[in-house]
Design a protein around this motif. Structure first.
Motif, PDB file in Angstrom:
ATOM      1  N   GLY A  16      -9.176  -9.315  -2.146  1.00 62.55           N
ATOM      2  CA  GLY A  16     -10.536  -8.792  -2.130  1.00 62.55           C
ATOM      3  C   GLY A  16     -10.588  -7.289  -2.300  1.00 62.55           C
ATOM      4  O   GLY A  16     -11.662  -6.703  -2.332  1.00 62.55           O
ATOM      5  N   GLY A  17      -9.412  -6.645  -2.406  1.00 64.80           N
ATOM      6  CA  GLY A  17      -9.335  -5.192  -2.500  1.00 64.80           C
ATOM      7  C   GLY A  17      -9.490  -4.682  -3.913  1.00 64.80           C
ATOM      8  O   GLY A  17      -9.843  -5.426  -4.846  1.00 64.80           O
ATOM      9  N   LEU A  18      -9.206  -3.399  -4.076  1.00 64.12           N
ATOM     10  CA  LEU A  18      -9.406  -2.686  -5.327  1.00 64.12           C
ATOM     11  C   LEU A  18      -8.126  -1.960  -5.717  1.00 64.12           C
ATOM     12  O   LEU A  18      -7.488  -1.320  -4.882  1.00 64.12           O
ATOM     13  N   LEU A  19      -7.770  -2.047  -7.000  1.00 64.90           N
ATOM     14  CA  LEU A  19      -6.647  -1.308  -7.564  1.00 64.90           C
ATOM     15  C   LEU A  19      -7.204  -0.421  -8.665  1.00 64.90           C
ATOM     16  O   LEU A  19      -7.796  -0.913  -9.626  1.00 64.90           O
ATOM     17  N   VAL A  20      -7.040   0.889  -8.515  1.00 67.36           N
ATOM     18  CA  VAL A  20      -7.495   1.853  -9.522  1.00 67.36           C
ATOM     19  C   VAL A  20      -6.236   2.372 -10.214  1.00 67.36           C
ATOM     20  O   VAL A  20      -5.363   2.955  -9.572  1.00 67.36           O
ATOM     21  N   VAL A  21      -6.159   2.160 -11.534  1.00 71.71           N
ATOM     22  CA  VAL A  21      -4.947   2.409 -12.305  1.00 71.71           C
ATOM     23  C   VAL A  21      -5.191   3.506 -13.340  1.00 71.71           C
ATOM     24  O   VAL A  21      -6.154   3.442 -14.094  1.00 71.71           O
ATOM     25  N   ASP A  37      -7.021 -12.020  -7.250  1.00 69.79           N
ATOM     26  CA  ASP A  37      -7.678 -11.890  -5.951  1.00 69.79           C
ATOM     27  C   ASP A  37      -8.096 -10.459  -5.631  1.00 69.79           C
ATOM     28  O   ASP A  37      -8.534 -10.166  -4.516  1.00 69.79           O
ATOM     29  N   ILE A  38      -7.958  -9.545  -6.597  1.00 71.10           N
ATOM     30  CA  ILE A  38      -8.383  -8.157  -6.409  1.00 71.10           C
ATOM     31  C   ILE A  38      -9.186  -7.708  -7.627  1.00 71.10           C
ATOM     32  O   ILE A  38      -9.107  -8.301  -8.694  1.00 71.10           O
ATOM     33  N   ARG A  39      -9.955  -6.631  -7.446  1.00 70.79           N
ATOM     34  CA  ARG A  39     -10.645  -5.981  -8.568  1.00 70.79           C
ATOM     35  C   ARG A  39      -9.712  -4.899  -9.099  1.00 70.79           C
ATOM     36  O   ARG A  39      -9.052  -4.199  -8.323  1.00 70.79           O
ATOM     37  N   VAL A  40      -9.648  -4.750 -10.407  1.00 72.90           N
ATOM     38  CA  VAL A  40      -8.794  -3.750 -11.029  1.00 72.90           C
ATOM     39  C   VAL A  40      -9.644  -2.864 -11.931  1.00 72.90           C
ATOM     40  O   VAL A  40     -10.403  -3.369 -12.764  1.00 72.90           O
ATOM     41  N   LEU A  41      -9.520  -1.558 -11.755  1.00 72.93           N
ATOM     42  CA  LEU A  41     -10.148  -0.593 -12.653  1.00 72.93           C
ATOM     43  C   LEU A  41      -9.043   0.085 -13.441  1.00 72.93           C
ATOM     44  O   LEU A  41      -8.201   0.778 -12.856  1.00 72.93           O
ATOM     45  N   ASN A  42      -9.014  -0.121 -14.737  1.00 70.33           N
ATOM     46  CA  ASN A  42      -8.068   0.573 -15.612  1.00 70.33           C
ATOM     47  C   ASN A  42      -8.797   1.761 -16.224  1.00 70.33           C
ATOM     48  O   ASN A  42      -9.696   1.578 -17.053  1.00 70.33           O
ATOM     49  N   ILE A  43      -8.417   2.949 -15.795  1.00 72.08           N
ATOM     50  CA  ILE A  43      -9.088   4.181 -16.212  1.00 72.08           C
ATOM     51  C   ILE A  43      -8.073   5.064 -16.930  1.00 72.08           C
ATOM     52  O   ILE A  43      -7.054   5.435 -16.340  1.00 72.08           O
ATOM     53  N   ASP A  44      -8.333   5.408 -18.193  1.00 71.04           N
ATOM     54  CA  ASP A  44      -7.401   6.281 -18.919  1.00 71.04           C
ATOM     55  C   ASP A  44      -7.658   7.742 -18.525  1.00 71.04           C
ATOM     56  O   ASP A  44      -8.078   8.568 -19.308  1.00 71.04           O
ATOM     57  N   ALA A  45      -7.359   8.017 -17.269  1.00 73.19           N
ATOM     58  CA  ALA A  45      -7.716   9.278 -16.626  1.00 73.19           C
ATOM     59  C   ALA A  45      -7.030  10.495 -17.244  1.00 73.19           C
ATOM     60  O   ALA A  45      -7.675  11.537 -17.434  1.00 73.19           O
ATOM     61  N   SER A  86     -13.569   5.425   8.354  1.00 73.70           N
ATOM     62  CA  SER A  86     -14.130   4.366   9.183  1.00 73.70           C
ATOM     63  C   SER A  86     -15.367   4.838   9.934  1.00 73.70           C
ATOM     64  O   SER A  86     -15.533   6.025  10.189  1.00 73.70           O
ATOM     65  N   GLU A  87     -16.188   3.872  10.308  1.00 73.84           N
ATOM     66  CA  GLU A  87     -17.340   4.141  11.175  1.00 73.84           C
ATOM     67  C   GLU A  87     -16.902   4.185  12.640  1.00 73.84           C
ATOM     68  O   GLU A  87     -17.651   4.635  13.500  1.00 73.84           O
ATOM     69  N   GLU A  88     -15.704   3.696  12.910  1.00 78.84           N
ATOM     70  CA  GLU A  88     -15.168   3.663  14.265  1.00 78.84           C
ATOM     71  C   GLU A  88     -13.887   4.480  14.314  1.00 78.84           C
ATOM     72  O   GLU A  88     -13.309   4.789  13.283  1.00 78.84           O
ATOM     73  N   GLN A  89     -13.435   4.809  15.513  1.00 81.10           N
ATOM     74  CA  GLN A  89     -12.208   5.579  15.648  1.00 81.10           C
ATOM     75  C   GLN A  89     -11.056   4.869  14.951  1.00 81.10           C
ATOM     76  O   GLN A  89     -10.963   3.643  14.967  1.00 81.10           O
ATOM     77  N   VAL A  90     -10.180   5.667  14.360  1.00 88.16           N
ATOM     78  CA  VAL A  90      -9.032   5.145  13.623  1.00 88.16           C
ATOM     79  C   VAL A  90      -7.881   4.981  14.604  1.00 88.16           C
ATOM     80  O   VAL A  90      -7.440   5.943  15.217  1.00 88.16           O
ATOM     81  N   GLY A  91      -7.405   3.739  14.738  1.00 91.30           N
ATOM     82  CA  GLY A  91      -6.337   3.454  15.688  1.00 91.30           C
ATOM     83  C   GLY A  91      -4.975   3.916  15.210  1.00 91.30           C
ATOM     84  O   GLY A  91      -4.138   4.331  15.998  1.00 91.30           O
ATOM     85  N   SER A  92      -4.732   3.843  13.900  1.00 97.90           N
ATOM     86  CA  SER A  92      -3.446   4.237  13.344  1.00 97.90           C
ATOM     87  C   SER A  92      -3.643   4.772  11.934  1.00 97.90           C
ATOM     88  O   SER A  92      -4.416   4.208  11.160  1.00 97.90           O
ATOM     89  N   PRO A  93      -2.932   5.841  11.579  1.00 98.38           N
ATOM     90  CA  PRO A  93      -3.041   6.365  10.214  1.00 98.38           C
ATOM     91  C   PRO A  93      -2.207   5.584   9.199  1.00 98.38           C
ATOM     92  O   PRO A  93      -2.297   5.818   8.001  1.00 98.38           O
ATOM     93  N   LEU A  94      -1.399   4.647   9.679  1.00 94.65           N
ATOM     94  CA  LEU A  94      -0.544   3.872   8.780  1.00 94.65           C
ATOM     95  C   LEU A  94      -1.365   2.826   8.036  1.00 94.65           C
ATOM     96  O   LEU A  94      -2.226   2.176   8.613  1.00 94.65           O
ATOM     97  N   VAL A  95      -1.071   2.685   6.739  1.00 94.48           N
ATOM     98  CA  VAL A  95      -1.756   1.706   5.906  1.00 94.48           C
ATOM     99  C   VAL A  95      -0.685   0.868   5.222  1.00 94.48           C
ATOM    100  O   VAL A  95       0.053   1.364   4.381  1.00 94.48           O
ATOM    101  N   SER A  96      -0.591  -0.402   5.617  1.00 92.92           N
ATOM    102  CA  SER A  96       0.407  -1.270   4.997  1.00 92.92           C
ATOM    103  C   SER A  96      -0.220  -2.261   4.016  1.00 92.92           C
ATOM    104  O   SER A  96       0.432  -2.708   3.080  1.00 92.92           O
ATOM    105  N   ARG A  97      -1.475  -2.634   4.227  1.00 93.65           N
ATOM    106  CA  ARG A  97      -2.207  -3.550   3.333  1.00 93.65           C
ATOM    107  C   ARG A  97      -3.519  -2.871   2.968  1.00 93.65           C
ATOM    108  O   ARG A  97      -4.562  -3.142   3.565  1.00 93.65           O
ATOM    109  N   PRO A  98      -3.509  -1.949   2.002  1.00 91.38           N
ATOM    110  CA  PRO A  98      -4.705  -1.165   1.699  1.00 91.38           C
ATOM    111  C   PRO A  98      -5.847  -2.005   1.139  1.00 91.38           C
ATOM    112  O   PRO A  98      -5.623  -3.005   0.463  1.00 91.38           O
ATOM    113  N   THR A  99      -7.054  -1.557   1.433  1.00 93.11           N
ATOM    114  CA  THR A  99      -8.222  -2.148   0.781  1.00 93.11           C
ATOM    115  C   THR A  99      -8.317  -1.606  -0.639  1.00 93.11           C
ATOM    116  O   THR A  99      -8.866  -2.265  -1.510  1.00 93.11           O
ATOM    117  N   THR A 100      -7.771  -0.404  -0.851  1.00 91.23           N
ATOM    118  CA  THR A 100      -7.730   0.213  -2.179  1.00 91.23           C
ATOM    119  C   THR A 100      -6.396   0.915  -2.376  1.00 91.23           C
ATOM    120  O   THR A 100      -5.909   1.594  -1.473  1.00 91.23           O
TER     121      THR A 100
END
Length: 181
Positions: free
Chosen positions: A87-92, A105-113, A54-68
């Motif tokens: 509006g978030g991203l799922l990298v698979v 409602d999300i962007r999905v990247l399917n990567i055969d990593a 973040s550009e601002e201080q992080v209030g909590s390290p918990l993430v329940s609804r990730p942007t990614t």
């Protein structure tokens, strides 16, 4: 602010990927948090971590609804795919995950990593392939910051792996442009 969940089996580099993002964020003067969560076994059990950059201080390290969410195996996909906010991203890691998201409602990247990491000669860099794809899609951090952070995350005796990790990062970036669904 980017709220990221990274999940997979222990030994897939989930924690190190989270640490890399956090250190790179610090290198770029951002506020960060990194919160690991382990299953019953460190190697082979489930593992995930939450990272906030973040550009601002992080209030909590918990993430329940990730942007990614970056998911490396089927159990992680099943658990975290529904949690990605609209509006978030799922990298698979599509080498190990055969499911296809029905969400529109999300962007999905399917990567055969894992397959690509094997082609590079080291299956352990699959996490870096995924990280490269994530960085390309979000533009959140520079490769220079990630590679500088990698010097902290890898022990000095493993610095010989810096080059293959750089290659994996680049490969992931190139794959992101053709993987968006």
């Amino acid at each position: 602010m980017e709220e990221i969940l990274i999940a997979g089996f222990g030994g897939q580099g989930v924690m190190s990927m989270g640490q890399l993002i956090a250190y790179a964020g610090m290198n770029e003067g951002r506020f960060v948090s990194w919160l690991p969560s382990y299953g019953p076994e460190q190697r082979g059990g489930t593992a995930n971590c939450a990272v906030v950059v973040s550009e601002e201080q992080v209030g909590s390290p918990l993430v329940s609804r990730p942007t990614t969410a970056i998911v490396l195996n089927n159990p992680s996909y099943e658990k975290f795919e529904p949690m990605v906010r609209a509006g978030g991203l799922l990298v698979v890691n599509s080498s190990l995950i055969s499911k296809v998201s029905g969400r529109t409602d999300i962007r999905v990247l399917n990567i055969d990593a894992t397959d690509k990491a094997n082609e590079l000669g080291n299956p352990k860099v699959a996490n870096m392939v995924l990280l490269g794809a994530f960085l390309e899609e979000t533009g959140i951090l520079s490769d220079d910051s990630i590679l500088e952070a990698l010097k902290k995350v890898l022990s000095p005796e493993k610095h010989s792996l810096l080059e293959i990790n750089r290659q994996a990062l680049e490969l992931g970036r190139s794959m992101a442009n053709i993987a968006t669904t």
